[in-house]
Design a protein around this motif. Structure first.
Motif, mmCIF file in Angstrom:
data_model
loop_
_atom_site.group_PDB
_atom_site.id
_atom_site.type_symbol
_atom_site.label_atom_id
_atom_site.label_comp_id
_atom_site.label_asym_id
_atom_site.label_seq_id
_atom_site.Cartn_x
_atom_site.Cartn_y
_atom_site.Cartn_z
ATOM 1 N N PHE A 177 0.810 -1.213 0.000
ATOM 2 C CA PHE A 177 0.000 0.000 0.000
ATOM 3 C C PHE A 177 0.848 1.270 0.000
ATOM 4 N N ALA A 178 2.142 1.141 -0.048
ATOM 5 C CA ALA A 178 3.019 2.318 -0.091
ATOM 6 C C ALA A 178 2.783 3.063 -1.399
ATOM 7 N N GLY A 179 2.719 4.354 -1.315
ATOM 8 C CA GLY A 179 2.539 5.166 -2.515
ATOM 9 C C GLY A 179 1.090 5.446 -2.864
ATOM 10 N N ILE A 180 0.157 4.818 -2.174
ATOM 11 C CA ILE A 180 -1.257 5.093 -2.416
ATOM 12 C C ILE A 180 -1.601 6.389 -1.689
ATOM 13 N N PRO A 181 -2.203 7.355 -2.387
ATOM 14 C CA PRO A 181 -2.522 8.625 -1.730
ATOM 15 C C PRO A 181 -3.561 8.448 -0.628
ATOM 16 N N ASP A 182 -3.591 9.401 0.303
ATOM 17 C CA ASP A 182 -4.563 9.360 1.391
ATOM 18 C C ASP A 182 -5.992 9.397 0.863
ATOM 19 N N ASP A 183 -6.201 10.165 -0.203
ATOM 20 C CA ASP A 183 -7.529 10.276 -0.802
ATOM 21 C C ASP A 183 -7.451 9.843 -2.266
ATOM 22 N N PRO A 184 -7.689 8.565 -2.547
ATOM 23 C CA PRO A 184 -7.565 8.088 -3.926
ATOM 24 C C PRO A 184 -8.599 8.682 -4.884
ATOM 25 N N THR A 185 -9.658 9.312 -4.370
ATOM 26 C CA THR A 185 -10.662 9.907 -5.239
ATOM 27 C C THR A 185 -10.259 11.304 -5.706
ATOM 28 N N ALA A 186 -9.158 11.857 -5.195
ATOM 29 C CA ALA A 186 -8.731 13.211 -5.576
ATOM 30 C C ALA A 186 -8.481 13.300 -7.069
ATOM 31 N N ASP A 187 -7.892 12.249 -7.653
ATOM 32 C CA ASP A 187 -7.649 12.263 -9.096
ATOM 33 C C ASP A 187 -8.957 12.297 -9.874
ATOM 34 N N LEU A 188 -9.986 11.631 -9.364
ATOM 35 C CA LEU A 188 -11.281 11.653 -10.040
ATOM 36 C C LEU A 188 -11.890 13.050 -9.982
ATOM 37 N N ASP A 189 -11.731 13.723 -8.842
ATOM 38 C CA ASP A 189 -12.242 15.084 -8.721
ATOM 39 C C ASP A 189 -11.575 16.001 -9.743
ATOM 40 N N ASP A 204 -13.174 23.630 -9.166
ATOM 41 C CA ASP A 204 -14.142 23.450 -8.089
ATOM 42 C C ASP A 204 -13.381 23.755 -6.801
ATOM 43 N N PRO A 205 -13.646 24.887 -6.168
ATOM 44 C CA PRO A 205 -12.869 25.280 -4.988
ATOM 45 C C PRO A 205 -12.965 24.285 -3.832
ATOM 46 N N ASP A 206 -14.059 23.511 -3.779
ATOM 47 C CA ASP A 206 -14.211 22.535 -2.704
ATOM 48 C C ASP A 206 -13.381 21.279 -2.941
ATOM 49 N N ALA A 207 -13.066 20.990 -4.203
ATOM 50 C CA ALA A 207 -12.352 19.766 -4.537
ATOM 51 C C ALA A 207 -10.874 19.997 -4.828
ATOM 52 N N THR A 208 -10.439 21.250 -4.836
ATOM 53 C CA THR A 208 -9.062 21.561 -5.222
ATOM 54 C C THR A 208 -8.441 22.512 -4.213
ATOM 55 N N ASP A 209 -7.190 22.232 -3.857
ATOM 56 C CA ASP A 209 -6.415 23.146 -3.021
ATOM 57 C C ASP A 209 -5.837 24.215 -3.949
ATOM 58 N N LEU A 210 -6.616 25.272 -4.174
ATOM 59 C CA LEU A 210 -6.209 26.311 -5.126
ATOM 60 C C LEU A 210 -4.929 27.011 -4.700
ATOM 61 N N VAL A 220 6.793 28.309 -13.214
ATOM 62 C CA VAL A 220 7.017 29.272 -14.302
ATOM 63 C C VAL A 220 7.820 30.488 -13.841
ATOM 64 N N GLY A 221 8.102 30.563 -12.549
ATOM 65 C CA GLY A 221 8.895 31.678 -12.026
ATOM 66 C C GLY A 221 8.185 33.014 -12.098
ATOM 67 N N ALA A 222 6.932 33.017 -11.661
ATOM 68 C CA ALA A 222 6.139 34.248 -11.736
ATOM 69 C C ALA A 222 5.287 34.397 -10.480
ATOM 70 N N GLY A 223 4.717 35.565 -10.313
ATOM 71 C CA GLY A 223 3.788 35.814 -9.223
ATOM 72 C C GLY A 223 2.381 35.528 -9.673
ATOM 73 N N GLY A 224 1.442 35.731 -8.785
ATOM 74 C CA GLY A 224 0.060 35.505 -9.156
ATOM 75 C C GLY A 224 -0.844 35.610 -7.956
ATOM 76 N N THR A 225 -2.098 35.257 -8.173
ATOM 77 C CA THR A 225 -3.101 35.360 -7.121
ATOM 78 C C THR A 225 -4.158 34.276 -7.300
ATOM 79 N N VAL A 226 -4.964 34.083 -6.255
ATOM 80 C CA VAL A 226 -6.025 33.081 -6.257
ATOM 81 C C VAL A 226 -7.327 33.744 -5.827
ATOM 82 N N ASP A 227 -8.420 33.426 -6.513
ATOM 83 C CA ASP A 227 -9.757 33.828 -6.081
ATOM 84 C C ASP A 227 -10.504 32.540 -5.756
ATOM 85 N N ASP A 228 -10.487 32.168 -4.479
ATOM 86 C CA ASP A 228 -11.103 30.905 -4.050
ATOM 87 C C ASP A 228 -12.589 30.836 -4.372
ATOM 88 N N ASP A 229 -13.303 31.932 -4.168
ATOM 89 C CA ASP A 229 -14.746 31.928 -4.369
ATOM 90 C C ASP A 229 -15.120 31.652 -5.821
#
Length: 98
Positions: free
Chosen positions: A8-20, A46-52, A63-72
């Motif tokens: 079971f080594a290497g299996i992510p904690d949440d295997p459904t994350a890839d499906l999301d 989907d802000p609920d399914a992704t760590d933006l 890419v060596g750049a700045g940026g921002t996130v709008d979670d909503d």
């Protein structure tokens, strides 16, 4: 038991994350902002399914750049014209980009 013997080594904690990720269809565009500076805009998360914040940090570092996130709104903005590189980086992480 070592990690080499653990089946079971290497299996992510949440295997459904890839499906999301696969269920989200993202769009990428480049906008011109103040002083004609380009900004790469990635939307459709989907802000609920992704760590933006975490994903934005990875993209900005890659890419060596700045940026921002709008979670909503589920939007990541990266300074500069990085549409092609960001498309490849997101595809590598399992996202579908239109």
């Amino acid at each position: 038991m070592s990690d080499d013997d653990d089946p079971f080594a290497g299996i992510p904690d949440d295997p459904t994350a890839d499906l999301d990720r696969a269920d989200q269809t993202l769009s990428i565009r480049v906008e011109r902002r103040t002083y004609d500076k380009p900004v790469t805009v990635i939307e459709g998360f989907d802000p609920d399914a992704t760590d933006l914040a975490g994903l934005a940090s990875e993209l900005k570092s890659a890419v060596g750049a700045g940026g921002t996130v709008d979670d909503d709104a589920g939007v990541i903005e990266v300074q500069g014209d990085h549409a092609d590189r960001v498309r490849d980086l997101l595809a590598d992480r399992g996202f579908e980009v239109a």
